[in-house]
Write a protein that holds these residues in place. Structure first.
Motif, PDB file in Angstrom:
ATOM      1  N   ILE A  88       0.829  -1.214   0.000  1.00  0.00           N
ATOM      2  CA  ILE A  88       0.000   0.000   0.000  1.00  0.00           C
ATOM      3  C   ILE A  88       0.860   1.258   0.000  1.00  0.00           C
ATOM      4  CG2 ILE A  88      -2.055  -1.124   0.928  1.00  0.00           C
ATOM      5  CD1 ILE A  88      -1.476   0.275   3.624  1.00  0.00           C
ATOM      6  N   VAL A  89       2.097   1.162   0.492  1.00  0.00           N
ATOM      7  CA  VAL A  89       3.004   2.304   0.370  1.00  0.00           C
ATOM      8  C   VAL A  89       3.377   2.513  -1.097  1.00  0.00           C
ATOM      9  CG1 VAL A  89       5.307   3.156   0.974  1.00  0.00           C
ATOM     10  CG2 VAL A  89       3.838   2.195   2.745  1.00  0.00           C
ATOM     11  N   MET A  90       3.604   1.415  -1.839  1.00  0.00           N
ATOM     12  CA  MET A  90       3.868   1.533  -3.281  1.00  0.00           C
ATOM     13  C   MET A  90       2.645   2.118  -3.995  1.00  0.00           C
ATOM     14  SD  MET A  90       6.905   0.510  -4.260  1.00  0.00           S
ATOM     15  CE  MET A  90       6.645   0.059  -5.960  1.00  0.00           C
ATOM     16  N   MET A  91       1.472   1.703  -3.567  1.00  0.00           N
ATOM     17  CA  MET A  91       0.244   2.232  -4.156  1.00  0.00           C
ATOM     18  C   MET A  91       0.153   3.741  -3.916  1.00  0.00           C
ATOM     19  SD  MET A  91      -3.605   1.011  -3.254  1.00  0.00           S
ATOM     20  CE  MET A  91      -4.963   2.138  -3.427  1.00  0.00           C
ATOM     21  N   ALA A  92       0.476   4.192  -2.705  1.00  0.00           N
ATOM     22  CA  ALA A  92       0.430   5.622  -2.395  1.00  0.00           C
ATOM     23  C   ALA A  92       1.419   6.403  -3.259  1.00  0.00           C
ATOM     24  CB  ALA A  92       0.720   5.846  -0.910  1.00  0.00           C
ATOM     25  N   TRP A  93       2.599   5.815  -3.499  1.00  0.00           N
ATOM     26  CA  TRP A  93       3.582   6.456  -4.370  1.00  0.00           C
ATOM     27  C   TRP A  93       3.006   6.604  -5.780  1.00  0.00           C
ATOM     28  CZ3 TRP A  93       6.142   5.142  -8.840  1.00  0.00           C
ATOM     29  CH2 TRP A  93       7.223   5.940  -9.194  1.00  0.00           C
ATOM     30  N   GLY A  94       2.428   5.528  -6.305  1.00  0.00           N
ATOM     31  CA  GLY A  94       1.824   5.583  -7.633  1.00  0.00           C
ATOM     32  C   GLY A  94       0.675   6.575  -7.698  1.00  0.00           C
ATOM     33  N   ASP A  95      -0.144   6.621  -6.649  1.00  0.00           N
ATOM     34  CA  ASP A  95      -1.256   7.572  -6.615  1.00  0.00           C
ATOM     35  C   ASP A  95      -0.751   9.007  -6.688  1.00  0.00           C
ATOM     36  OD1 ASP A  95      -3.017   5.456  -6.418  1.00  0.00           O
ATOM     37  OD2 ASP A  95      -3.470   5.777  -4.290  1.00  0.00           O
ATOM     38  N   LYS A  96       0.344   9.282  -5.981  1.00  0.00           N
ATOM     39  CA  LYS A  96       0.881  10.644  -5.964  1.00  0.00           C
ATOM     40  C   LYS A  96       1.580  11.005  -7.277  1.00  0.00           C
ATOM     41  CE  LYS A  96       3.818  13.857  -3.538  1.00  0.00           C
ATOM     42  NZ  LYS A  96       4.443  14.212  -2.284  1.00  0.00           N
ATOM     43  N   TRP A  97       2.373  10.099  -7.815  1.00  0.00           N
ATOM     44  CA  TRP A  97       3.251  10.449  -8.918  1.00  0.00           C
ATOM     45  C   TRP A  97       2.775   9.978 -10.295  1.00  0.00           C
ATOM     46  CZ3 TRP A  97       6.407  14.133  -7.686  1.00  0.00           C
ATOM     47  CH2 TRP A  97       6.829  14.249  -6.355  1.00  0.00           C
ATOM     48  N   LEU A  98       1.813   9.088 -10.356  1.00  0.00           N
ATOM     49  CA  LEU A  98       1.420   8.529 -11.651  1.00  0.00           C
ATOM     50  C   LEU A  98      -0.061   8.704 -12.006  1.00  0.00           C
ATOM     51  CD1 LEU A  98       3.348   5.140 -11.333  1.00  0.00           C
ATOM     52  CD2 LEU A  98       4.140   7.258 -12.424  1.00  0.00           C
ATOM     53  N   ALA A  99      -0.891   9.058 -11.049  1.00  0.00           N
ATOM     54  CA  ALA A  99      -2.339   9.046 -11.268  1.00  0.00           C
ATOM     55  C   ALA A  99      -2.925  10.385 -11.708  1.00  0.00           C
ATOM     56  CB  ALA A  99      -3.051   8.562 -10.007  1.00  0.00           C
ATOM     57  N   ASN A 100      -2.091  11.394 -11.923  1.00  0.00           N
ATOM     58  CA  ASN A 100      -2.586  12.711 -12.362  1.00  0.00           C
ATOM     59  C   ASN A 100      -3.724  13.232 -11.494  1.00  0.00           C
ATOM     60  OD1 ASN A 100      -0.772  12.857 -14.582  1.00  0.00           O
ATOM     61  ND2 ASN A 100      -2.113  11.457 -15.703  1.00  0.00           N
ATOM     62  N   GLY A 101      -3.598  13.032 -10.187  1.00  0.00           N
ATOM     63  CA  GLY A 101      -4.605  13.532  -9.255  1.00  0.00           C
ATOM     64  C   GLY A 101      -5.875  12.716  -9.192  1.00  0.00           C
ATOM     65  N   LYS A 102      -5.913  11.568  -9.880  1.00  0.00           N
ATOM     66  CA  LYS A 102      -7.117  10.741  -9.907  1.00  0.00           C
ATOM     67  C   LYS A 102      -6.769   9.278  -9.605  1.00  0.00           C
ATOM     68  CE  LYS A 102      -9.252  13.747 -13.274  1.00  0.00           C
ATOM     69  NZ  LYS A 102      -9.703  13.918 -14.633  1.00  0.00           N
ATOM     70  N   PRO A 103      -6.415   8.969  -8.356  1.00  0.00           N
ATOM     71  CA  PRO A 103      -6.092   7.574  -8.016  1.00  0.00           C
ATOM     72  C   PRO A 103      -7.255   6.643  -8.336  1.00  0.00           C
ATOM     73  CG  PRO A 103      -5.544   9.037  -6.204  1.00  0.00           C
ATOM     74  CD  PRO A 103      -6.313   9.852  -7.212  1.00  0.00           C
TER      75      PRO A 103
END
Length: 144
Positions: A88-103
């Protein structure tokens, strides 16, 4: 030449490819059966079989019979459940840096009912940990 011992390398040998991470994600969402994993991931059956076999061999999953006994589903072992926090820490990283504000998913804490972003804290003082807050102290002696 000294090679730095590292448990990260060992961890990556078990779960370090895209498919393994996605299979673990499916497990945490509650997917336990081969066909459902295959459909949800769009993964080729031979690749899914290979990754599940590796995860079983590494004792991340265990096979459990269901139905009439000739079918199996995959359940986390204690070792596998311990992968939840880094995932879930990896998921949070992806949400912040890869999801363009839309996890694509939210995490909701059942105990308080709130959506949350996971953080890493010190096991002793419970303060958040950041890279600059950490010293690395090697615990080994290599022969010269």
């Amino acid at each position: 030449q000294r090679v730095r011992p590292c448990t990260v390398a060992g961890s990556l040998a078990i779960i370090g490819d895209r498919w393994s991470f996605l299979i673990l994600r499916e497990g945490w969402i509650g997917v336990r059966r081969f066909e459902e994993m295959r459909e949800n991931l769009g993964i080729a059956p031979n690749i899914l079989t290979d990754r599940l076999n590796r995860l079983v061999e590494a004792e991340v999953f265990r096979r459990v019979p269901y139905g009439n006994g000739d079918r199996q589903e995959y359940r986390f072992t204690e070792k596998g459940l311990a992968l939840y926090k880094p995932m879930i820490v990896m998921m949070a990283w992806g949400d912040k840096w890869l999801a363009n504000g839309k996890p694509p998913m939210r995490l909701r804490h059942k105990a308080c009912g709130q959506d949350f972003t996971p953080i890493v804290v010190c096991s002793e003082c419970k303060q958040p940990i950041h890279a600059r807050d950490t010293d690395y102290i090697l615990r080994y002696d290599l022969p010269e």
